[in-house]
Design a protein around this motif. Structure first.
Motif, PDB file in Angstrom:
ATOM      1  N   GLN A 238      70.347  19.679 -21.549  1.00 46.79           N
ATOM      2  CA  GLN A 238      71.206  18.853 -20.702  1.00 46.79           C
ATOM      3  C   GLN A 238      70.310  18.050 -19.764  1.00 46.79           C
ATOM      4  O   GLN A 238      69.497  18.606 -19.037  1.00 46.79           O
ATOM      5  N   ASP A 240      69.944  15.318 -16.646  1.00 46.26           N
ATOM      6  CA  ASP A 240      70.595  14.664 -15.511  1.00 46.26           C
ATOM      7  C   ASP A 240      69.999  13.257 -15.391  1.00 46.26           C
ATOM      8  O   ASP A 240      68.864  13.095 -14.945  1.00 46.26           O
ATOM      9  N   GLY A 299      66.291  18.247 -16.117  1.00 51.17           N
ATOM     10  CA  GLY A 299      67.414  18.929 -16.765  1.00 51.17           C
ATOM     11  C   GLY A 299      67.103  20.357 -17.128  1.00 51.17           C
ATOM     12  O   GLY A 299      66.142  20.948 -16.616  1.00 51.17           O
ATOM     13  N   THR A 302      69.748  24.467 -22.877  1.00 54.13           N
ATOM     14  CA  THR A 302      71.044  25.155 -22.979  1.00 54.13           C
ATOM     15  C   THR A 302      71.156  25.915 -24.304  1.00 54.13           C
ATOM     16  O   THR A 302      70.460  25.598 -25.269  1.00 54.13           O
ATOM     17  N   ARG A 308      72.859  16.708 -24.136  1.00 53.33           N
ATOM     18  CA  ARG A 308      73.967  16.131 -23.387  1.00 53.33           C
ATOM     19  C   ARG A 308      73.465  15.453 -22.120  1.00 53.33           C
ATOM     20  O   ARG A 308      72.407  15.783 -21.592  1.00 53.33           O
ATOM     21  N   CYS A 309      74.299  14.510 -21.681  1.00 52.70           N
ATOM     22  CA  CYS A 309      73.989  13.784 -20.461  1.00 52.70           C
ATOM     23  C   CYS A 309      74.881  14.359 -19.364  1.00 52.70           C
ATOM     24  O   CYS A 309      76.098  14.418 -19.530  1.00 52.70           O
ATOM     25  N   SER A 310      74.317  14.820 -18.269  1.00 54.21           N
ATOM     26  CA  SER A 310      75.087  15.568 -17.270  1.00 54.21           C
ATOM     27  C   SER A 310      76.159  14.718 -16.599  1.00 54.21           C
ATOM     28  O   SER A 310      77.175  15.205 -16.166  1.00 54.21           O
ATOM     29  N   LYS A 311      75.928  13.402 -16.544  1.00 53.71           N
ATOM     30  CA  LYS A 311      76.882  12.541 -15.847  1.00 53.71           C
ATOM     31  C   LYS A 311      78.234  12.492 -16.581  1.00 53.71           C
ATOM     32  O   LYS A 311      79.286  12.603 -15.986  1.00 53.71           O
ATOM     33  N   GLY A 313      78.750  14.299 -19.648  1.00 50.06           N
ATOM     34  CA  GLY A 313      78.972  15.489 -20.451  1.00 50.06           C
ATOM     35  C   GLY A 313      79.011  15.174 -21.939  1.00 50.06           C
ATOM     36  O   GLY A 313      79.179  16.059 -22.770  1.00 50.06           O
ATOM     37  N   THR A 315      77.630  14.011 -25.658  1.00 50.55           N
ATOM     38  CA  THR A 315      76.411  14.255 -26.428  1.00 50.55           C
ATOM     39  C   THR A 315      75.682  12.935 -26.669  1.00 50.55           C
ATOM     40  O   THR A 315      76.287  11.935 -27.029  1.00 50.55           O
TER      41      THR A 315
END
Ligand code: ADP
Ligand code: MG
Length: 326
Positions: A238, A240, A299, A302, A308-311, A313, A315
Motif C-alpha cells: 500500500q 501513500d 507505505g 500488506t 494499492r494507493c492509500s488515497k 484504496g 488497485t
C-alpha cells in the motif's frame, strides 16, 4: 572474435589499446584487458554479484547525444543493480557494437566511461568489439559479504516501504530532453543531470545490508519495480501517494496529478526501493540521521496481494498508464 564484423580500418586491437586499455588500480584485478579472460580475486568472505545491461541506440538512449554522457549513463545504470543488492563494485566488461570506428565518438565515449569507472572504483577489465548497430552492453561485477546480498524476496507483511532520493525525475527528464516539457533553465539542468548521471545508490545499498528485508532499484517505475518485490516476497503493498518524494523541478513543472503519475510509473529514476521490518526501523532512522541520507517512508507491505494507493484504496495497475489517481 575473428570475422568480418570486426571494426576497421583502425583495427579492433588498436581501437581497444587506444580507447579502452588503462592501468588498473584495483588489487583484486590480477589480469585485465589483453588476454582471453580477465582474472579477478574475490576477497575471502565475499560473494560475487554480477549483472548485465544492454543499451540500444534510439531505444535506450538518443544516438546523437554526447557520447561521454551516453557512457556515463550506461555505467551508472548498471552500477545501480549492484547498489540494489548491497554489493560494492569491483570491475566491469564492455561489449560494444559500432556501425563504424568514429574516432571522435570513441574518444568521448571512452573518456566518459573511464572517468565514471574511476569515480566508482570499478575498472574496465575486458570486453568485445564488433561492427553492427550501435549497442552498449555492460556487465558489472561486484562483491558482497557472503550471505548478505539484499534480494527481492525477503519482504513481509507489515514491513515499511522506503525509497531513496526523489521519484519522477527520470520521466520528466526524458520529456524535457525531447522538448515536450518546458521548464526553466535551472530545472532543465537538474533534470538533464539526473538523466545522464543517475546516481547509483551504492553507499546507501551497502549500508542497508542487514537492515532492509528486500530491495530493488527503480528502473521501470515504482509500481512496476515494487511489484517485483511483492511477487518475489508473496505479499502486497500500500503506497501513500502524499509521501512520494518529488523534486521541485517536477512539482513546479507539471500538474500534481502528472507528477504523481511519473513518480509512480515514470521509470529511469535509479533510486532504491526497499522494505524494512518495524523492528529495524530505529536502526534505519539512526543511519539516515548519521549519514544524512534522503530516505522517504512511502507505505507498508500488506498481506493482501497487489499494490494499492492509500488515497483511493484502488488497485494500481503494474502498467499504470492512463490511471487517474484522483
Ligand atoms: P577474444 O578473441 O579472445 O575474445 P578479443 O580479440 O575479442 O579476444 O579481445 C582482445 C582483448 O581485448 C580481450 O582481453 C578483451 O577482453 C578486450 N576487449 C575487446 N573489446 C573490448 C572493449 N570494447 N572494451 C574493453 N576491452 C575489450
Ligand atoms: Mg572478442
Amino acid at each position: 572474435m575473428e570475422n568480418a564484423a570486426q571494426v576497421e580500418p583502425m583495427g579492433e586491437f588498436e581501437l581497444i589499446e587506444r580507447y579502452f586499455k588503462r592501468a588498473i588500480d584495483s588489487s583484486c584485478v590480477k589480469l585485465g584487458i589483453g588476454d582471453d579472460c580477465a582474472v579477478i580475486d574475490v576477497p575471502q568472505g565475499y560473494q560475487l554479484a554480477f549483472s548485465i545491461d544492454s543499451l540500444l541506440a534510439d531505444v535506450h538512449f538518443f544516438a546523437d547525444a554526447n557520447p561521454s554522457l551516453i557512457a556515463q549513463r550506461a555505467l551508472c545504470v548498471s552500477l545501480s543493480d549492484l547498489a540494489a543488492m548491497g554489493a560494492e563494485p569491483l570491475c566491469f566488461t564492455l561489449a560494444l557494437s559500432l556501425p563504424h570506428a568514429d574516432q571522435q565518438w570513441l574518444s568521448g565515449f571512452s573518456e566518459g566511461l573511464l572517468d565514471t569507472a574511476n569515480r566508482y572504483g570499478c575498472s574496465l577489465v575486458g570486453g568485445d568489439t564488433v561492427r553492427g548497430p550501435l549497442c552498449i552492453s555492460i556487465q558489472v561485477h561486484g562483491i558482497v559479504p557472503s550471505g548478505q546480498a539484499i534480494t527481492r524476496g525477503g519482504a513481509h507483511q507489515g514491513d515499511i516501504i522506503c525509497v531513496t532520493g526523489s521519484l519522477g525525475d527520470g520521466a520528466a527528464a526524458l520529456h524535457a530532453l525531447k522538448g515536450d516539457l518546458s521548464v526553466d533553465d535551472a530545472a532543465y539542468e537538474y533534470l538533464s543531470k539526473r538523466y545522464y548521471h543517475p546516481q547509483p545508490q551504492l553507499d546507501t545499498g551497502a549500508k542497508l545490508r542487514n537492515i532492509a528485508s528486500a530491495a530493488i532499484d527503480i528502473s521501470d517505475g515504482l509500481v512496476s519495480d515494487l511489484g517485483h518485490i511483492c511477487k518475489a516476497s508473496g505479499v502486497g503493498a500500500q503506497i501513500d501517494v502524499h509521501c512520494l518524494p518529488i523534486s521541485d523541478a517536477v512539482r513546479l513543472g507539471v500538474s500534481e496529478e502528472k507528477s504523481i503519475d511519473w513518480a509512480l510509473s515514470g521509470g529511469d529514476d535509479y533510486q532504491l526501493c526497499f522494505t524494512v521490518s518495524p523492528s529495524e526501523i530505529d536502526k534505519l532512522n539512526r543511519l539516515t540521521e548519521l549519514h544524512h541520507l534522503a530516505i522517504s517512508n512511502i507505505g507498508i507491505m500488506t498481506a493482501q496481494q497487489g499494490i494499492r494507493c492509500s488515497k483511493t484504496g484502488r488497485t494500481l495497475n503494474k502498467n499504470n498508464t492512463g490511471y487517474k489517481h484522483f
